[in-house]
Motif scaffolding. Structure first.
Motif, PDB file in Angstrom:
ATOM      1  N   HIS A 191      -1.629   4.785 -12.938  1.00  0.00           N
ATOM      2  CA  HIS A 191      -1.546   3.552 -12.264  1.00  0.00           C
ATOM      3  C   HIS A 191      -1.113   3.048 -12.790  1.00  0.00           C
ATOM      4  N   TYR A 221       2.453   6.845  -6.421  1.00  0.00           N
ATOM      5  CA  TYR A 221       1.145   7.685  -7.286  1.00  0.00           C
ATOM      6  C   TYR A 221       1.318   9.280  -6.517  1.00  0.00           C
ATOM      7  N   ILE A 281       1.902   1.456  -3.373  1.00  0.00           N
ATOM      8  CA  ILE A 281       2.034   2.576  -4.598  1.00  0.00           C
ATOM      9  C   ILE A 281       1.304   3.915  -4.624  1.00  0.00           C
ATOM     10  N   LEU A 282       0.628   4.120  -2.903  1.00  0.00           N
ATOM     11  CA  LEU A 282       0.563   5.900  -2.399  1.00  0.00           C
ATOM     12  C   LEU A 282       1.506   6.603  -2.631  1.00  0.00           C
ATOM     13  N   TYR A 305       1.161  -1.454  -0.063  1.00  0.00           N
ATOM     14  CA  TYR A 305       0.033   0.130  -0.487  1.00  0.00           C
ATOM     15  C   TYR A 305       0.866   1.193  -0.397  1.00  0.00           C
ATOM     16  N   TYR A 318      -4.288   0.882  -4.926  1.00  0.00           N
ATOM     17  CA  TYR A 318      -4.455   2.377  -4.916  1.00  0.00           C
ATOM     18  C   TYR A 318      -5.372   2.660  -3.442  1.00  0.00           C
ATOM     19  N   ARG A 356      -5.508   4.203  -0.141  1.00  0.00           N
ATOM     20  CA  ARG A 356      -5.735   5.536   0.005  1.00  0.00           C
ATOM     21  C   ARG A 356      -7.208   5.328   1.619  1.00  0.00           C
TER      22      ARG A 356
END
Length: 186
Positions: A153, A146, A142-143, A139, A171, A175
């Motif tokens: 993505h 991004y 990816i956060l 997590y 994502y 979040r």
């Protein structure tokens, strides 16, 4: 002076140690922050930054630096080296792709749910950093890619060797998990 970073990089390519140190001084903090966001571990982040600089210097010395036409393209190339090196360190600890696809059903990404929560207002940078550090590695990765590194993505999917739909679902989950942590501690 136009393109001072390119000038330093070219000097590094000629083996100039002062230029290598100057490049390190300019980018060390930024690269460490990137590596720290991705790895979540100070020791791994330090090692990743060291290795990334070694790769950058080796590629410059070996003449395999991509043709950069501007400081921005050179910085983007170096950032990509740092991101990939940081991901390598993360993969050594936990196979990120396995963690991300773990318990992933055939859930379909719903774009209407992408903004499924607002970050609580009035938070300090330290509170957000602390909350991000509590997320699962996948997590957090990816956060970070991004939100902080600016990848979309599809680019993240390519970097992590995943389907874009999986990245979008993860994502969204990341979040929500971040918002939950921030709400609990807020």
């Amino acid at each position: 002076m136009a393109n001072p970073i390119l000038k330093i990089l070219r000097s590094c390519g000629r083996g100039n140690r002062k230029s290598q140190m100057a490049l390190y001084d300019i980018f060390c903090g930024r690269f460490f922050a990137t590596a720290m966001r991705i790895t979540g571990c100070r020791e791994d982040a330090e090692e990743a930054v060291h290795d990334a600089f070694m790769k950058i210097f080796d590629r410059i010395d070996g003449g395999s630096m991509p043709d950069a036409e501007s400081d921005m393209s050179a910085m983007a190339w170096m950032s990509r080296v740092v991101v990939n090196t940081s991901l390598d360190y993360l993969r050594r600890r936990v196979p990120v792709a396995e963690e991300l696809t773990e318990n992933l059903s055939d859930e379909v990404f719903d774009p209407a749910q992408e903004d499924d929560g607002e970050l609580p207002g009035g938070l300090s940078v330290e509170a957000i950093h602390d909350a991000c550090s509590r997320l699962k590695d996948g997590y957090r990765t990816i956060l970070s890619l991004y939100l902080f590194e600016g990848y979309d993505h599809e680019e993240i999917a390519s970097i992590l060797d995943m389907r874009p739909a999986t990245v979008r679902v993860q994502y969204s989950r990341a979040r929500r998990a971040l918002i939950k942590i921030l709400d609990k501690n807020g």
